[in-house]
Design a protein around this motif. Structure first.
Motif, mmCIF file in Angstrom:
data_model
loop_
_atom_site.group_PDB
_atom_site.id
_atom_site.type_symbol
_atom_site.label_atom_id
_atom_site.label_comp_id
_atom_site.label_asym_id
_atom_site.label_seq_id
_atom_site.Cartn_x
_atom_site.Cartn_y
_atom_site.Cartn_z
ATOM 1 N N PHE A 374 0.857 -1.179 0.000
ATOM 2 C CA PHE A 374 0.000 0.000 0.000
ATOM 3 C C PHE A 374 0.897 1.233 0.000
ATOM 4 N N ASN A 375 0.490 2.241 -0.733
ATOM 5 C CA ASN A 375 1.282 3.461 -0.826
ATOM 6 C C ASN A 375 0.958 4.375 0.352
ATOM 7 N N LEU A 376 1.323 3.892 1.547
ATOM 8 C CA LEU A 376 0.982 4.559 2.798
ATOM 9 C C LEU A 376 2.135 4.429 3.780
ATOM 10 N N PRO A 377 2.157 5.269 4.809
ATOM 11 C CA PRO A 377 3.115 5.041 5.899
ATOM 12 C C PRO A 377 2.810 3.699 6.572
ATOM 13 N N GLY A 421 -13.592 0.975 16.782
ATOM 14 C CA GLY A 421 -13.350 -0.055 15.782
ATOM 15 C C GLY A 421 -13.499 0.450 14.364
ATOM 16 N N TYR A 422 -14.528 1.245 14.095
ATOM 17 C CA TYR A 422 -14.739 1.700 12.723
ATOM 18 C C TYR A 422 -13.620 2.629 12.279
ATOM 19 N N GLU A 423 -13.102 3.445 13.223
ATOM 20 C CA GLU A 423 -11.999 4.321 12.856
ATOM 21 C C GLU A 423 -10.738 3.505 12.576
ATOM 22 N N ARG A 424 -10.513 2.465 13.359
ATOM 23 C CA ARG A 424 -9.352 1.618 13.136
ATOM 24 C C ARG A 424 -9.456 0.937 11.779
ATOM 25 N N TYR A 425 -10.664 0.464 11.450
ATOM 26 C CA TYR A 425 -10.852 -0.202 10.161
ATOM 27 C C TYR A 425 -10.555 0.748 9.018
ATOM 28 N N LEU A 426 -11.018 1.966 9.126
ATOM 29 C CA LEU A 426 -10.823 2.933 8.048
ATOM 30 C C LEU A 426 -9.398 3.460 7.998
ATOM 31 N N SER A 427 -8.703 3.426 9.128
ATOM 32 C CA SER A 427 -7.384 4.037 9.220
ATOM 33 C C SER A 427 -6.246 3.107 8.838
ATOM 34 N N CYS A 428 -6.435 1.797 9.053
ATOM 35 C CA CYS A 428 -5.313 0.864 8.965
ATOM 36 C C CYS A 428 -5.534 -0.211 7.900
ATOM 37 N N LYS A 429 -4.441 -0.617 7.288
ATOM 38 C CA LYS A 429 -4.469 -1.718 6.320
ATOM 39 C C LYS A 429 -3.307 -2.654 6.652
ATOM 40 N N LEU A 430 -3.610 -3.929 6.734
ATOM 41 C CA LEU A 430 -2.608 -4.893 7.157
ATOM 42 C C LEU A 430 -2.040 -5.669 5.969
ATOM 43 N N SER A 431 -0.763 -5.996 6.095
ATOM 44 C CA SER A 431 -0.103 -6.928 5.180
ATOM 45 C C SER A 431 0.588 -7.969 6.051
ATOM 46 N N ASN A 470 -3.251 5.518 7.322
ATOM 47 C CA ASN A 470 -3.433 6.826 6.701
ATOM 48 C C ASN A 470 -2.406 7.809 7.257
ATOM 49 N N ASP A 471 -2.124 8.830 6.480
ATOM 50 C CA ASP A 471 -1.061 9.761 6.839
ATOM 51 C C ASP A 471 -1.578 10.875 7.742
ATOM 52 N N ASP A 472 -2.008 10.501 8.961
ATOM 53 C CA ASP A 472 -2.422 11.471 9.957
ATOM 54 C C ASP A 472 -2.060 10.924 11.333
ATOM 55 N N ASP A 473 -2.029 11.772 12.323
ATOM 56 C CA ASP A 473 -1.554 11.395 13.656
ATOM 57 C C ASP A 473 -2.424 10.325 14.307
ATOM 58 N N LYS A 474 -3.733 10.423 14.137
ATOM 59 C CA LYS A 474 -4.617 9.449 14.775
ATOM 60 C C LYS A 474 -4.418 8.058 14.175
ATOM 61 N N SER A 475 -4.324 7.987 12.870
ATOM 62 C CA SER A 475 -4.108 6.690 12.214
ATOM 63 C C SER A 475 -2.760 6.102 12.606
ATOM 64 N N LYS A 476 -1.743 6.950 12.672
ATOM 65 C CA LYS A 476 -0.423 6.481 13.083
ATOM 66 C C LYS A 476 -0.470 5.925 14.496
ATOM 67 N N ALA A 477 -1.216 6.595 15.365
ATOM 68 C CA ALA A 477 -1.335 6.124 16.757
ATOM 69 C C ALA A 477 -2.008 4.761 16.813
ATOM 70 N N GLU A 480 0.587 2.173 15.637
ATOM 71 C CA GLU A 480 1.652 1.965 16.618
ATOM 72 C C GLU A 480 1.145 1.216 17.846
ATOM 73 N N GLN A 481 -0.069 1.535 18.291
ATOM 74 C CA GLN A 481 -0.640 0.839 19.446
ATOM 75 C C GLN A 481 -0.896 -0.631 19.113
ATOM 76 N N TRP A 482 -1.390 -0.886 17.916
ATOM 77 C CA TRP A 482 -1.667 -2.271 17.500
ATOM 78 C C TRP A 482 -0.370 -3.073 17.462
ATOM 79 N N ALA A 483 0.681 -2.495 16.890
ATOM 80 C CA ALA A 483 1.963 -3.189 16.804
ATOM 81 C C ALA A 483 2.586 -3.375 18.178
ATOM 82 N N ALA A 484 2.490 -2.361 19.045
ATOM 83 C CA ALA A 484 3.069 -2.458 20.387
ATOM 84 C C ALA A 484 2.394 -3.572 21.190
ATOM 85 N N LYS A 485 1.088 -3.707 21.054
ATOM 86 C CA LYS A 485 0.373 -4.781 21.744
ATOM 87 C C LYS A 485 0.817 -6.139 21.187
#
Length: 558
Positions: A374-377, A421-431, A470-477, A480-485
């Motif tokens: 994905f062409n995303l951070p 949950g809906y914000e996480r779904y819209l904000s994040c894409k997994l590979s 997505n390229d915004d602070d909330k999506s990045k958070a 990062e929280q998902w990966a840290a867990k």
């Protein structure tokens, strides 16, 4: 020789393109770097001139072949240079030294992308284990291992390197082999990439497909090698069953070497037809779309707006190594579990490809024909383990639960504010990619003492859990929280995946200072290995010419 300087009109006008192609780790902003000078050499003379100029002017050189090193180690910042070899060394040649028909070699330039390298081998009836990313180049790929679908059956790409052609810090040509300089050979193949010299070519020992044709079952007919490639709509039920297959295989140290298995999961928006070209056929896609419409709620279909939902992909293969390796009931039953899953969950099964073939053709089926998922951070995680209880210790359920937090469409539909949950779904894409490597018969394991310094060769499995956002602070958070867990659940004394944080060089991320003991211990098995590689750093990079960023093993001069 071509030059591009920082701050040029070209860079200012199209910084995103420039950034992705040259400067950094593709969107990982805390590693963004802008070289003062980018050199695109036409050949050896330009490479030597760049090295000598850099040494004279006390600047460092980062080397880029494909530029896919996740942490950004193929670039640099400050007053330093990036040497862009992406179009410099694209020659390839097959040869058999002294007319030896038992061994075949390919002389390959470091600028060849894996898709082209694979196509060249296939054209010549040859194959070698290598990674799945089409646009990775062989230069850095060999230095970081060359992990791929044939990892259990044939080992790593780097295991097949026999000669390394490179220019050293004085601009002198070196032909490095295990016989000519075992310690340098060891350091390059598994040490921090790009820190020992500028590599131009490899001599790679490859396999002839005709040597792995299987058992005669009739006139001019052979049974094997065999492959299966399957596609499902994302479902926690499908994923749990497939990961159970992976875990049981991984837990069995006696599992035969002949088998390779990888499960991938990709989020919404991925162009799935590049993995399954038959879906480009209108009649086939019509049936697929009917399954999608019958499976998802109208509200979620409206959100998709014609885009493909999340998918699960299985890559499985079996290869005979001798006439005693027969495609028998045991082998067929192994493939049958994937066929059966398609039948039991037919509304989720979108494609199944299965056939006898030859290894030269099969390797092309595993190529991932996209530069980045994905062409995303992104927030990257790749772990390795040698644990043998993953089918029983709760790892399968935990991975499914972690992915389902983002993948499950109910997170979008219900919009639970507590979980967002809906914000996480819209904000994040997994590979996600989870693959078996080990067992006492696997070449990944038995190649441990072959003169290379790739670590964790006792690993039974490698899993990649990347979260693009997505390229915004909330999506990045969220990412990062998902990966840290995931880190706390997977690694450490109570981790379900590995008690030790084990990483591979190609999957590096975040804390990338290899001089930090906390970091290098994730990449190197022990201090003796680390210092052995570091001694070669001191010898072959005495002036820091090839130390352009922190992703470098410390030079040990004592």
């Amino acid at each position: 020789m071509q030059y591009t300087r920082e701050g040029t009109k070209y860079q200012q006008q199209d910084y995103t393109f420039f950034n992705e192609q040259y400067a950094t780790s593709t969107h990982q902003k805390d590693h963004d770097m802008n070289p003062s000078l980018i050199v695109q050499p036409k050949g050896d003379d330009d490479v030597v001139k760049t090295i000598l100029w850099a040494q004279k002017n006390n600047v460092a050189v980062a080397v880029k072949s494909g530029g896919h090193q996740y942490s950004g180690a193929s670039s640099t910042g400050g007053k330093n240079i990036q040497l862009d070899l992406s179009n410099t060394y694209k020659d390839m040649m097959v040869f058999n030294p002294n007319g030896n028909t038992d061994k075949t070699y390919v002389y390959a330039g470091v600028s060849n992308q894996l898709k082209d390298f694979n196509a060249y081998l296939t054209h010549n009836g040859l194959f070698v284990p290598h990674g799945q990313c089409a646009y990775v180049c062989v230069g850095g790929h060999a230095q970081t291992g060359g992990y791929g679908q044939l990892g259990r059956s044939f080992g790593l790409f780097g295991d097949h390197i026999r000669t390394i052609r490179m220019f050293d810090y004085n601009g002198k040509l070196q032909e490095v082999t295990k016989d000519s300089d075992a310690e340098l050979f060891y350091a390059i193949l598994g040490g921090s990439p790009g820190n020992f010299g500028i590599i131009t070519h490899y001599v790679v020992e490859v396999h002839q497909a005709t040597d792995y044709m299987g058992t005669v079952v009739g006139p001019n007919k052979f049974k094997g090698p065999h492959y299966f490639k399957g596609l499902w709509l994302y479902s926690p039920d499908v994923l749990k069953q497939l990961l159970t297959y992976v875990a049981k295989m991984s837990d069995d140290a006696n599992f035969p070497r002949n088998y390779d298995l990888c499960v991938s999961v990709l989020s919404t928006d991925f162009p799935v037809s590049i993995l399954f070209p038959e879906l480009a056929d209108a009649s086939v896609m019509e049936k697929v779309l009917a399954k999608i419409k019958s499976h998802f709620a109208d509200e979620f279909l409206s959100y998709l707006n014609g885009r493909f939902p999340a998918i699960i992909v299985v890559y499985a293969q079996w290869c005979p190594f001798s006439k005693t390796d027969v495609y028998d009931t045991t082998v067929d039953n192994w493939f049958a579990q994937f066929r059966a899953l398609g039948g039991l969950l037919d509304d989720l099964s979108l494609s199944q490809q299965e056939a006898d073939s030859n290894m030269a053709d099969i390797t092309g089926l595993w190529i991932f024909p996209k530069e980045r998922e994905f062409n995303l951070p992104y927030v990257k995680r790749t772990y390795a383990t040698n644990m043998r209880n993953l089918s029983t210790n709760g790892w399968v359920d935990t991975v499914v639960q972690r992915l389902d937090l983002i993948y499950n469409e109910n997170n979008y539909l219900q919009g639970n504010e507590g979980e967002r949950g809906y914000e996480r779904y819209l904000s994040c894409k997994l590979s996600v990619q989870i693959q078996n490597y080990g067992g006492k018969f696997a070449k990944f394991t038995t190649n441990k003492d072959n003169g290379t310094s790739y670590s964790w060769r006792d690993s039974s499995m490698v899993q990649t859990l990347d979260c693009f956002h997505n390229d915004d602070d909330k999506s990045k958070a969220y990412a990062e929280q998902w990966a840290a867990k995931n880190d706390t659940l997977m690694n450490g004394a109570s981790g379900l995946f590995s008690p030790v944080d084990k990483r591979v060089l190609w999957g590096s991320w975040g804390d990338w200072n290899l001089g930090d003991e906390k970091v290098w211990k994730c990449y190197y098995e022990d201090e003796a290995m680390y210092q052995k590689v570091g001694a070669q750093r001191a010898k072959w990079d005495p002036n820091g010419t090839f130390t352009p960023n922190p992703f470098a093993v410390t030079a040990f001069k004592g």
